[in-house]
Write a protein that holds these residues in place. Structure first.
Motif, mmCIF file in Angstrom:
data_model
loop_
_atom_site.group_PDB
_atom_site.id
_atom_site.type_symbol
_atom_site.label_atom_id
_atom_site.label_comp_id
_atom_site.label_asym_id
_atom_site.label_seq_id
_atom_site.Cartn_x
_atom_site.Cartn_y
_atom_site.Cartn_z
ATOM 1 N N PRO A 124 -8.715 0.483 3.839
ATOM 2 C CA PRO A 124 -7.049 -0.192 3.473
ATOM 3 C C PRO A 124 -6.839 1.207 2.670
ATOM 4 O O PRO A 124 -6.693 1.576 2.416
ATOM 5 C CB PRO A 124 -6.998 -1.324 3.547
ATOM 6 C CG PRO A 124 -8.042 -1.666 2.744
ATOM 7 C CD PRO A 124 -9.211 -0.996 3.199
ATOM 8 N N PRO A 125 -5.832 2.224 3.708
ATOM 9 C CA PRO A 125 -4.796 3.246 2.831
ATOM 10 C C PRO A 125 -3.811 2.645 2.630
ATOM 11 O O PRO A 125 -2.872 3.839 1.897
ATOM 12 C CB PRO A 125 -4.375 3.692 4.180
ATOM 13 C CG PRO A 125 -4.221 3.374 5.674
ATOM 14 C CD PRO A 125 -5.144 2.356 5.332
ATOM 15 N N GLY A 126 -2.729 1.316 2.478
ATOM 16 C CA GLY A 126 -1.607 0.879 1.937
ATOM 17 C C GLY A 126 -1.723 1.501 0.429
ATOM 18 O O GLY A 126 -0.286 1.726 0.655
ATOM 19 N N ASP A 127 -2.295 0.992 -0.392
ATOM 20 C CA ASP A 127 -2.540 1.192 -1.318
ATOM 21 C C ASP A 127 -2.382 2.359 -1.898
ATOM 22 O O ASP A 127 -1.582 2.918 -2.927
ATOM 23 C CB ASP A 127 -2.436 -0.016 -2.595
ATOM 24 C CG ASP A 127 -2.343 -1.028 -2.271
ATOM 25 O OD1 ASP A 127 -2.039 -1.486 -2.120
ATOM 26 O OD2 ASP A 127 -3.868 -2.185 -3.289
ATOM 27 N N ILE A 128 -3.325 3.637 -1.699
ATOM 28 C CA ILE A 128 -3.714 4.916 -1.592
ATOM 29 C C ILE A 128 -2.297 5.225 -1.057
ATOM 30 O O ILE A 128 -1.980 6.603 -1.953
ATOM 31 C CB ILE A 128 -4.848 5.050 -1.379
ATOM 32 C CG1 ILE A 128 -6.093 4.604 -1.062
ATOM 33 C CG2 ILE A 128 -4.298 6.271 -0.835
ATOM 34 C CD1 ILE A 128 -6.851 4.426 -1.090
ATOM 35 N N ARG A 137 -7.951 -1.413 9.389
ATOM 36 C CA ARG A 137 -9.024 -1.972 9.025
ATOM 37 C C ARG A 137 -9.586 -2.333 10.173
ATOM 38 O O ARG A 137 -11.186 -1.818 10.356
ATOM 39 C CB ARG A 137 -9.385 -2.602 7.999
ATOM 40 C CG ARG A 137 -10.181 -3.002 7.114
ATOM 41 C CD ARG A 137 -10.591 -4.097 5.896
ATOM 42 N NE ARG A 137 -11.367 -3.652 5.109
ATOM 43 C CZ ARG A 137 -11.487 -4.269 4.320
ATOM 44 N NH1 ARG A 137 -10.050 -4.535 3.595
ATOM 45 N NH2 ARG A 137 -12.329 -4.626 3.420
ATOM 46 N N ARG A 138 -9.211 -3.164 10.906
ATOM 47 C CA ARG A 138 -9.706 -3.801 12.176
ATOM 48 C C ARG A 138 -9.799 -3.071 13.544
ATOM 49 O O ARG A 138 -11.154 -3.458 13.556
ATOM 50 C CB ARG A 138 -9.109 -5.549 12.242
ATOM 51 C CG ARG A 138 -8.471 -6.831 11.263
ATOM 52 C CD ARG A 138 -8.749 -7.828 11.320
ATOM 53 N NE ARG A 138 -6.701 -7.606 12.104
ATOM 54 C CZ ARG A 138 -5.467 -7.839 10.860
ATOM 55 N NH1 ARG A 138 -6.643 -7.601 10.384
ATOM 56 N NH2 ARG A 138 -4.380 -7.430 11.804
ATOM 57 N N GLU A 139 -9.229 -2.495 13.597
ATOM 58 C CA GLU A 139 -9.274 -1.594 14.821
ATOM 59 C C GLU A 139 -10.248 -0.314 14.518
ATOM 60 O O GLU A 139 -10.423 0.075 15.856
ATOM 61 C CB GLU A 139 -7.099 -1.407 15.477
ATOM 62 C CG GLU A 139 -7.067 -2.976 15.635
ATOM 63 C CD GLU A 139 -5.511 -2.750 15.897
ATOM 64 O OE1 GLU A 139 -4.900 -1.404 16.303
ATOM 65 O OE2 GLU A 139 -4.376 -3.303 15.606
ATOM 66 N N ILE A 140 -10.186 -0.286 14.054
ATOM 67 C CA ILE A 140 -10.643 1.415 13.826
ATOM 68 C C ILE A 140 -11.616 1.447 12.854
ATOM 69 O O ILE A 140 -12.528 2.281 13.143
ATOM 70 C CB ILE A 140 -9.673 2.854 13.531
ATOM 71 C CG1 ILE A 140 -8.231 2.547 13.784
ATOM 72 C CG2 ILE A 140 -10.498 3.999 13.210
ATOM 73 C CD1 ILE A 140 -6.947 3.325 13.842
ATOM 74 N N GLY A 141 -11.846 0.686 11.562
ATOM 75 C CA GLY A 141 -12.889 0.395 10.895
ATOM 76 C C GLY A 141 -12.884 1.180 9.503
ATOM 77 O O GLY A 141 -13.578 1.267 8.637
ATOM 78 N N GLY A 154 2.493 6.640 6.784
ATOM 79 C CA GLY A 154 1.255 7.369 5.651
ATOM 80 C C GLY A 154 0.368 6.758 5.961
ATOM 81 O O GLY A 154 -0.642 7.751 5.475
ATOM 82 N N ASN A 155 0.122 5.264 6.649
ATOM 83 C CA ASN A 155 -0.999 4.706 6.704
ATOM 84 C C ASN A 155 -1.579 5.679 8.274
ATOM 85 O O ASN A 155 -3.419 5.803 7.345
ATOM 86 C CB ASN A 155 -1.023 3.554 6.735
ATOM 87 C CG ASN A 155 -0.451 2.688 5.957
ATOM 88 O OD1 ASN A 155 -0.872 2.856 4.946
ATOM 89 N ND2 ASN A 155 -0.532 1.322 6.050
#
Length: 455
Positions: free
Chosen positions: A186-190, A179-183, A224-225
């Motif tokens: 957040p894909p974790g929960d998904i 989220r911070r580096e690429i913008g 996965g992320n």
């Protein structure tokens, strides 16, 4: 000696044949089950054969057909002279039916070999299961974290019409770094929910949860992320990335982010502190009195609202109260859409309190926290764990300032919630960890839905 061995072999073959015969008959009868959409097409094919024959006969002016019919008639008369018609007729019918059955069995066997080369399951069982799941109720689940993925793992055995609404407020771990580096959102929960709903769940889960242990910039990231991040870049947004990933993974149901806005949580604590960021809220170890997000009132994903409007059943939780469940409901359109629905709605309460979020919380405290965040009541009932964990587990959790969530019946009833009390807990005997049992949880939820829906 040889004759004795031969007799034993014949006896073994006879017993094996007897065991297989009922199984084969059972499989044949499964094809007669309603709703498979097989029998109607077979009858349609038979009708096509008859029409084709009739058209051919008309085209050639019946001359060869008439001769053929005469020959068949003479042959049948000859047969009936030798064997009476009341014997020969049924025999021919039985023989014809056996040929049809044999032909169809071999055809379906050939199709099964192509579609299911491993042969672990019969094609008819797969079709029956597919029809059953696609006729299941339309379920909407709201949450995040491991709690939601655990729930989905059980629900997918009852219905394929599942929509999981997932929070995008995570800012810790691999998701936070991306989220911070690429913008990206957040894909974790998904990622966890996609793995839980995948057909090949075990393999996909191992692959998606795999974390790199070496490499510049890769250490700590889960596959996965990175996969979802790449899909996001290819398709243009997270919604399309999830849809494309769902097709690749053969996901049963769908996963949707609550919003495509870059949502960041904040919380006000009882000691006056204001904490920014989902991971920082839990780490602050304070008593939360208010929670919100920036930007305020983020827009809901249109497909999320559509899923809620079409839902037959809405399940909220389980999961971290302030960082997994409530963040979805901070999207006002989602809370409003759920409140307007007159379908069974239930909240799955956590088994244990969570340090940094719900220390000392009872069941009614969980309910009131959700009501306060949304400004209205969203569910009719609450599912509460009935059995207390073992002494070993209680000691383990007490060391982390965590305890079983207490059921205060009278207060819950005064809040207008029905209580569904059941044992839906799994306890790891080695570590003492307590989690929801996915299959037992889904079974209880469906039993309650069926009973409530039929009223």
């Amino acid at each position: 000696m040889t004759i004795g061995l031969l007799k034993q072999a014949l006896n073994a073959l006879t017993q094996e044949s007897r065991q297989r015969t009922p199984l084969r008959v059972s499989r044949w009868f499964k094809w007669l089950a309603p709703g498979l959409l097989v029998k109607r097409w077979l009858l349609l094919s038979a009708g096509g054969v008859l029409l084709t024959s009739l058209g051919l006969a008309i085209w050639i002016k019946l001359t060869p057909i008439f001769t053929l019919i005469q020959l068949v008639q003479s042959f049948l008369e000859f047969i009936t002279e030798i064997i009476p018609s009341y014997i020969s007729g049924p025999l021919v019918i039985i023989f014809g039916l056996l040929l049809i059955l044999w032909g169809q069995t071999r055809t379906l066997g050939s199709i099964t070999e192509v579609l299911m080369p491993d042969g672990d399951e019969e094609l008819v069982d797969v079709l029956l299961n597919h029809r059953r799941l696609n006729r299941g109720p339309k379920i909407v689940t709201v949450g995040g974290g491991t709690g939601l993925s655990t729930l989905l793992r059980g629900l997918k055995t009852y219905s394929a019409n599942i929509t999981a609404i997932v929070t995008v407020a995570d800012d810790g771990g691999s998701s936070g770094r991306l989220r911070r580096e690429i913008g990206v959102l957040p894909p974790g929960d998904i990622r966890n929910c996609l793995a839980a709903l995948a057909d090949e769940e075990r393999l996909v889960t191992e692959l998606f949860q795999y974390r790199f242990r070496a490499g510049d910039g890769l250490t700590g990231h889960s596959f996965g992320n990175l996969f979802l991040t790449a899909m996001n870049d290819i398709t243009g947004n997270l919604e399309q990335a999830i849809a494309a990933s769902s097709e690749v993974l053969a996901v049963r149901g769908r996963v949707l982010p609550a919003t495509l806005s870059d949502v960041r949580l904040w919380a006000e604590l009882a000691d006056g502190r204001r904490i920014e960021g989902e991971s920082s809220i839990t780490a602050a170890q304070g008593s939360i009195v208010k929670i919100g997000c920036t930007p305020e009132n983020p827009p809901a994903l249109p497909r999320v609202l559509q899923a809620i409007r079409e839902a037959d059943y809405i399940i909220i939780g389980p999961g971290s109260l302030y960082t997994s469940v409530i963040p979805n409901l901070l999207v006002p359109e989602i809370a409003e859409a759920i409140a307007q629905r007159k379908v069974p709605r239930i909240y799955v309460c956590n088994i244990m309190t969570q340090p940094g979020e719900t220390q000392g919380y009872s069941v009614s405290d969980h309910i009131q926290a959700i009501d306060a965040a949304c400004g209205q009541r969203l569910f009719d009932a609450v599912l509460v764990q009935s059995k207390i964990p073992s002494a070993k587990a209680l000691i383990r959790y007490a060391q982390e300032d965590s305890n079983p969530v207490e059921l205060d019946r009278q207060t819950v009833k005064l809040l207008g919630c029905r209580i569904v009390l059941a044992n839906v807990m799994d306890e790891d005997e080695r570590t003492g960890l307590v989690r929801h049992n996915s299959q037992r949880l889904a079974q209880i939820l469906f039993r309650w839905y069926t009973r409530t829906h039929s009223l």
